[in-house]
Design an enzyme around this catalytic site. Sequence first.
Site, PDB file in Angstrom:
ATOM      1  N   GLU A  52       0.874  -1.176   0.000  1.00  7.90           N
ATOM      2  CA  GLU A  52       0.000   0.000   0.000  1.00  7.90           C
ATOM      3  C   GLU A  52       0.911   1.226   0.000  1.00  7.90           C
ATOM      4  O   GLU A  52       1.627   1.474   0.970  1.00  7.90           O
ATOM      5  CB  GLU A  52      -0.897  -0.083   1.244  1.00  7.90           C
ATOM      6  CG  GLU A  52      -1.764   1.108   1.496  1.00  7.90           C
ATOM      7  CD  GLU A  52      -2.612   1.482   0.287  1.00  7.90           C
ATOM      8  OE1 GLU A  52      -2.580   2.665  -0.107  1.00  7.90           O
ATOM      9  OE2 GLU A  52      -3.286   0.591  -0.262  1.00  7.90           O
ATOM     10  N   SER A  53       0.889   1.944  -1.128  1.00 13.41           N
ATOM     11  CA  SER A  53       1.894   3.001  -1.301  1.00 13.41           C
ATOM     12  C   SER A  53       1.778   4.115  -0.250  1.00 13.41           C
ATOM     13  O   SER A  53       2.789   4.663   0.193  1.00 13.41           O
ATOM     14  CB  SER A  53       1.825   3.582  -2.715  1.00 13.41           C
ATOM     15  OG  SER A  53       0.543   4.077  -2.988  1.00 13.41           O
ATOM     16  N   CYS A  72       4.297  -2.528  -8.494  1.00 14.90           N
ATOM     17  CA  CYS A  72       2.960  -2.097  -8.073  1.00 14.90           C
ATOM     18  C   CYS A  72       3.045  -0.868  -7.149  1.00 14.90           C
ATOM     19  O   CYS A  72       3.340   0.221  -7.631  1.00 14.90           O
ATOM     20  CB  CYS A  72       2.205  -3.271  -7.474  1.00 14.90           C
ATOM     21  SG  CYS A  72       0.437  -3.055  -7.630  1.00 14.90           S
ATOM     22  N   ILE A 117      -2.775  -6.739  -8.837  1.00 15.13           N
ATOM     23  CA  ILE A 117      -3.564  -6.636  -7.600  1.00 15.13           C
ATOM     24  C   ILE A 117      -3.764  -5.150  -7.276  1.00 15.13           C
ATOM     25  O   ILE A 117      -2.799  -4.445  -6.969  1.00 15.13           O
ATOM     26  CB  ILE A 117      -2.857  -7.340  -6.421  1.00 15.13           C
ATOM     27  CG1 ILE A 117      -2.573  -8.802  -6.766  1.00 15.13           C
ATOM     28  CG2 ILE A 117      -3.696  -7.229  -5.150  1.00 15.13           C
ATOM     29  CD1 ILE A 117      -1.680  -9.520  -5.759  1.00 15.13           C
ATOM     30  N   HIS A 119       2.895  -8.156 -10.495  1.00 15.88           N
ATOM     31  CA  HIS A 119       3.719  -8.758  -9.430  1.00 15.88           C
ATOM     32  C   HIS A 119       4.516  -9.933  -9.991  1.00 15.88           C
ATOM     33  O   HIS A 119       4.055 -11.081  -9.891  1.00 15.88           O
ATOM     34  CB  HIS A 119       2.811  -9.260  -8.303  1.00 15.88           C
ATOM     35  CG  HIS A 119       2.206  -8.167  -7.487  1.00 15.88           C
ATOM     36  ND1 HIS A 119       2.716  -7.752  -6.284  1.00 15.88           N
ATOM     37  CD2 HIS A 119       1.129  -7.391  -7.728  1.00 15.88           C
ATOM     38  CE1 HIS A 119       1.982  -6.772  -5.804  1.00 15.88           C
ATOM     39  NE2 HIS A 119       1.008  -6.532  -6.660  1.00 15.88           N
ATOM     40  N   GLU A 179       6.912 -11.422  -8.798  1.00 20.71           N
ATOM     41  CA  GLU A 179       7.308 -12.344  -7.713  1.00 20.71           C
ATOM     42  C   GLU A 179       6.236 -13.389  -7.439  1.00 20.71           C
ATOM     43  O   GLU A 179       6.486 -14.352  -6.718  1.00 20.71           O
ATOM     44  CB  GLU A 179       7.654 -11.542  -6.445  1.00 20.71           C
ATOM     45  CG  GLU A 179       6.483 -10.981  -5.641  1.00 20.71           C
ATOM     46  CD  GLU A 179       5.821  -9.756  -6.270  1.00 20.71           C
ATOM     47  OE1 GLU A 179       6.172  -9.374  -7.404  1.00 20.71           O
ATOM     48  OE2 GLU A 179       4.932  -9.184  -5.602  1.00 20.71           O
TER      49      GLU A 179
END
Length: 197
Positions: free
Chosen positions: A49-50, A79, A132, A168, A170
């Site tokens: 969450e930035s 993201c 996401i 993402h 990863e």
Amino acid sequence: MGPVIGVLALQGDFSAHRNALKQSGAQVLEVRSVAQLDQVDGLIIPGGESTTMLRLLRLENLFEPIRNFGQHKPIFGTCAGAILLASEVLHPTQPSLGLLDMTVERNGYGRQVDSHIADIDIDGQVAEAVFIRAPIIRRTGPAVSVLASSGEIPVLVQGGLHLASTFHPELSHGSSVHQFFVRMVEKAMQERRSCLS
Ligand code: GLN
């Protein structure tokens, strides 16, 4: 000695990045302090969450040190990490590190689309990408290259020393995007060495 890649570990999905990096043969260090940042050759800012990450970066006095780090060493933002790297953030506007010349719109796919998987085109190869609550890259600067897109929308971009993805990597099988970043870090190390010699 291979590069040491840091993964910012204040919030978000940093452990999945650690595993993907290990698969690509890099040494990994979780970064929660300036002392740890000083030990790495490149840094991944993970998804999460930035807004929360921004608050924690300030709280831990890491915001300016990471901005300075990015003047000389590569950063890969995924993201929320891409949002932090951008030069302009919309919906709503928020401060960022401003290290990659692009405009991103947070939650660009709309709130109803929490997450989705899409086929993206990386270098002519189709790959699966996990999104996401992803941002959408609305503008890229003239010196930024689009390395992958989903339809018309850029999803993996490189600008100067830095790399950003709105998906993402990863969370998918294979670590080709991480390998690509490790090579960017190796190249930047070689260039710094040749400047010093
Ligand atoms: N929507 C989040 C933000 O605006 C990013 C989501 C993610 O990193 N998966 O910060």
